[in-house]
Scaffold this motif. Structure first.
Motif, mmCIF file in Angstrom:
data_model
loop_
_atom_site.group_PDB
_atom_site.id
_atom_site.type_symbol
_atom_site.label_atom_id
_atom_site.label_comp_id
_atom_site.label_asym_id
_atom_site.label_seq_id
_atom_site.Cartn_x
_atom_site.Cartn_y
_atom_site.Cartn_z
ATOM 1 N N GLU A 148 0.845 -1.184 0.000
ATOM 2 C CA GLU A 148 0.000 0.000 0.000
ATOM 3 C C GLU A 148 0.886 1.242 0.000
ATOM 4 O O GLU A 148 1.742 1.409 0.864
ATOM 5 C CB GLU A 148 -0.905 0.026 1.232
ATOM 6 C CG GLU A 148 -1.813 1.228 1.299
ATOM 7 C CD GLU A 148 -2.713 1.237 2.530
ATOM 8 O OE1 GLU A 148 -3.512 2.174 2.658
ATOM 9 O OE2 GLU A 148 -2.610 0.315 3.367
ATOM 10 N N TRP A 149 0.668 2.098 -0.993
ATOM 11 C CA TRP A 149 1.341 3.393 -1.074
ATOM 12 C C TRP A 149 0.329 4.425 -0.630
ATOM 13 O O TRP A 149 -0.781 4.486 -1.157
ATOM 14 C CB TRP A 149 1.800 3.637 -2.511
ATOM 15 C CG TRP A 149 2.513 4.923 -2.741
ATOM 16 C CD1 TRP A 149 3.847 5.147 -2.627
ATOM 17 C CD2 TRP A 149 1.932 6.168 -3.156
ATOM 18 N NE1 TRP A 149 4.135 6.452 -2.941
ATOM 19 C CE2 TRP A 149 2.974 7.105 -3.266
ATOM 20 C CE3 TRP A 149 0.633 6.590 -3.437
ATOM 21 C CZ2 TRP A 149 2.774 8.422 -3.650
ATOM 22 C CZ3 TRP A 149 0.413 7.904 -3.817
ATOM 23 C CH2 TRP A 149 1.485 8.808 -3.925
ATOM 24 N N VAL A 150 0.680 5.216 0.380
ATOM 25 C CA VAL A 150 -0.250 6.146 1.006
ATOM 26 C C VAL A 150 0.254 7.573 0.854
ATOM 27 O O VAL A 150 1.415 7.857 1.154
ATOM 28 C CB VAL A 150 -0.392 5.822 2.515
ATOM 29 C CG1 VAL A 150 -1.305 6.814 3.204
ATOM 30 C CG2 VAL A 150 -0.870 4.410 2.731
ATOM 31 N N LEU A 151 -0.621 8.476 0.409
ATOM 32 C CA LEU A 151 -0.353 9.903 0.388
ATOM 33 C C LEU A 151 -1.404 10.570 1.262
ATOM 34 O O LEU A 151 -2.605 10.410 1.011
ATOM 35 C CB LEU A 151 -0.438 10.459 -1.040
ATOM 36 C CG LEU A 151 -0.501 11.984 -1.179
ATOM 37 C CD1 LEU A 151 0.754 12.648 -0.635
ATOM 38 C CD2 LEU A 151 -0.725 12.371 -2.641
ATOM 39 N N LEU A 152 -0.965 11.265 2.315
ATOM 40 C CA LEU A 152 -1.906 12.026 3.136
ATOM 41 C C LEU A 152 -2.054 13.397 2.493
ATOM 42 O O LEU A 152 -1.121 14.201 2.489
ATOM 43 C CB LEU A 152 -1.406 12.136 4.580
ATOM 44 C CG LEU A 152 -2.366 12.802 5.554
ATOM 45 C CD1 LEU A 152 -3.706 12.062 5.627
ATOM 46 C CD2 LEU A 152 -1.744 12.908 6.928
ATOM 47 N N ILE A 153 -3.197 13.642 1.905
ATOM 48 C CA ILE A 153 -3.440 14.878 1.159
ATOM 49 C C ILE A 153 -3.773 16.036 2.092
ATOM 50 O O ILE A 153 -3.376 17.171 1.858
ATOM 51 C CB ILE A 153 -4.581 14.664 0.142
ATOM 52 C CG1 ILE A 153 -4.154 13.615 -0.885
ATOM 53 C CG2 ILE A 153 -4.976 15.966 -0.535
ATOM 54 C CD1 ILE A 153 -5.262 13.186 -1.813
ATOM 55 N N GLN A 154 -4.516 15.738 3.154
ATOM 56 C CA GLN A 154 -4.948 16.784 4.087
ATOM 57 C C GLN A 154 -4.984 16.196 5.484
ATOM 58 O O GLN A 154 -5.331 15.032 5.669
ATOM 59 C CB GLN A 154 -6.344 17.268 3.684
ATOM 60 C CG GLN A 154 -6.955 18.280 4.626
ATOM 61 C CD GLN A 154 -8.329 18.714 4.155
ATOM 62 O OE1 GLN A 154 -8.444 19.415 3.153
ATOM 63 N NE2 GLN A 154 -9.379 18.295 4.854
ATOM 64 N N GLY A 155 -4.668 17.004 6.487
ATOM 65 C CA GLY A 155 -4.770 16.585 7.876
ATOM 66 C C GLY A 155 -3.464 16.050 8.433
ATOM 67 O O GLY A 155 -2.393 16.189 7.831
ATOM 68 N N ASN A 156 -3.576 15.435 9.604
ATOM 69 C CA ASN A 156 -2.455 14.809 10.307
ATOM 70 C C ASN A 156 -2.904 13.445 10.802
ATOM 71 O O ASN A 156 -4.071 13.266 11.167
ATOM 72 C CB ASN A 156 -2.025 15.656 11.511
ATOM 73 C CG ASN A 156 -1.566 17.035 11.101
ATOM 74 O OD1 ASN A 156 -0.529 17.184 10.480
ATOM 75 N ND2 ASN A 156 -2.365 18.038 11.419
ATOM 76 N N ALA A 157 -1.968 12.509 10.855
ATOM 77 C CA ALA A 157 -2.315 11.157 11.299
ATOM 78 C C ALA A 157 -1.089 10.478 11.887
ATOM 79 O O ALA A 157 0.052 10.904 11.658
ATOM 80 C CB ALA A 157 -2.857 10.338 10.128
ATOM 81 N N VAL A 158 -1.334 9.415 12.624
ATOM 82 C CA VAL A 158 -0.259 8.591 13.179
ATOM 83 C C VAL A 158 -0.508 7.150 12.756
ATOM 84 O O VAL A 158 -1.587 6.608 12.996
ATOM 85 C CB VAL A 158 -0.203 8.688 14.723
ATOM 86 C CG1 VAL A 158 0.887 7.773 15.275
ATOM 87 C CG2 VAL A 158 0.008 10.129 15.176
ATOM 88 N N ILE A 159 0.489 6.559 12.102
ATOM 89 C CA ILE A 159 0.460 5.136 11.762
ATOM 90 C C ILE A 159 1.345 4.418 12.778
ATOM 91 O O ILE A 159 2.504 4.813 12.981
ATOM 92 C CB ILE A 159 0.991 4.867 10.336
ATOM 93 C CG1 ILE A 159 0.186 5.637 9.295
ATOM 94 C CG2 ILE A 159 1.007 3.367 10.036
ATOM 95 C CD1 ILE A 159 -1.243 5.171 9.126
ATOM 96 N N GLU A 160 0.806 3.407 13.420
ATOM 97 C CA GLU A 160 1.550 2.668 14.441
ATOM 98 C C GLU A 160 1.952 1.292 13.901
ATOM 99 O O GLU A 160 1.124 0.577 13.335
ATOM 100 C CB GLU A 160 0.706 2.500 15.703
ATOM 101 C CG GLU A 160 1.436 1.795 16.816
ATOM 102 C CD GLU A 160 0.620 1.714 18.099
ATOM 103 O OE1 GLU A 160 1.218 1.387 19.131
ATOM 104 O OE2 GLU A 160 -0.612 1.949 18.075
ATOM 105 N N TYR A 161 3.215 0.976 14.074
ATOM 106 C CA TYR A 161 3.744 -0.358 13.804
ATOM 107 C C TYR A 161 4.013 -1.002 15.159
ATOM 108 O O TYR A 161 3.896 -0.349 16.199
ATOM 109 C CB TYR A 161 5.030 -0.275 12.979
ATOM 110 C CG TYR A 161 4.822 0.317 11.608
ATOM 111 C CD1 TYR A 161 4.416 -0.469 10.537
ATOM 112 C CD2 TYR A 161 5.017 1.674 11.385
ATOM 113 C CE1 TYR A 161 4.219 0.080 9.276
ATOM 114 C CE2 TYR A 161 4.827 2.228 10.125
ATOM 115 C CZ TYR A 161 4.431 1.426 9.085
ATOM 116 O OH TYR A 161 4.234 1.974 7.836
ATOM 117 N N GLU A 162 4.389 -2.259 15.173
ATOM 118 C CA GLU A 162 4.608 -2.938 16.448
ATOM 119 C C GLU A 162 5.712 -2.287 17.282
ATOM 120 O O GLU A 162 5.643 -2.304 18.504
ATOM 121 C CB GLU A 162 4.909 -4.416 16.211
ATOM 122 C CG GLU A 162 3.711 -5.167 15.679
ATOM 123 C CD GLU A 162 3.955 -6.639 15.511
ATOM 124 O OE1 GLU A 162 3.162 -7.417 16.071
ATOM 125 O OE2 GLU A 162 4.944 -7.006 14.844
#
Length: 103
Positions: free
Chosen positions: A47-61
């Motif tokens: 999965e290739w992800v582009l965050l266009i707007q906003g803020n986010a947190v992706i958590e890995y182990e």
């Protein structure tokens, strides 16, 4: 033609996912999220992800990745991850490209 910034319906419960393309080994989605988090996931495809707007947190182990508008991230097959948080104002708009190798 369509503009992803026009006529946005803000998600109240969960995310709004709009499939934009689905051919052969590629699927493209626009995802609208507002303060959501997701369960842990492991995908069979990249999965290739582009965050266009906003803020986010992706958590890995073992770590977290903070994303802001314009950031790009690749999630590999089998990589355990989850969306830990997404902004409320502005809402998050994601462009996600899912792909796998052909047979």
């Amino acid at each position: 033609m369509e503009n992803i910034f026009l006529n946005i319906v803000e998600p109240i419960h969960g995310e709004i996912v709009k499939e934009r393309w689905n051919k052969e080994n590629v699927r493209i989605e626009t995802i609208y999220s507002k303060g959501q988090e997701s369960p842990w996931m492991e995908q069979e495809e990249s999965e290739w992800v582009l965050l266009i707007q906003g803020n986010a947190v992706i958590e890995y182990e073992d770590h977290c990745v903070n994303l802001r508008a314009g950031d790009v991230l690749e999630i590999l097959p089998g990589q355990r991850h989850r969306v830990k948080e997404t902004s409320v104002d502005p809402i998050c708009i994601w462009l996600c490209v899912f792909y796998s190798k052909g047979d």
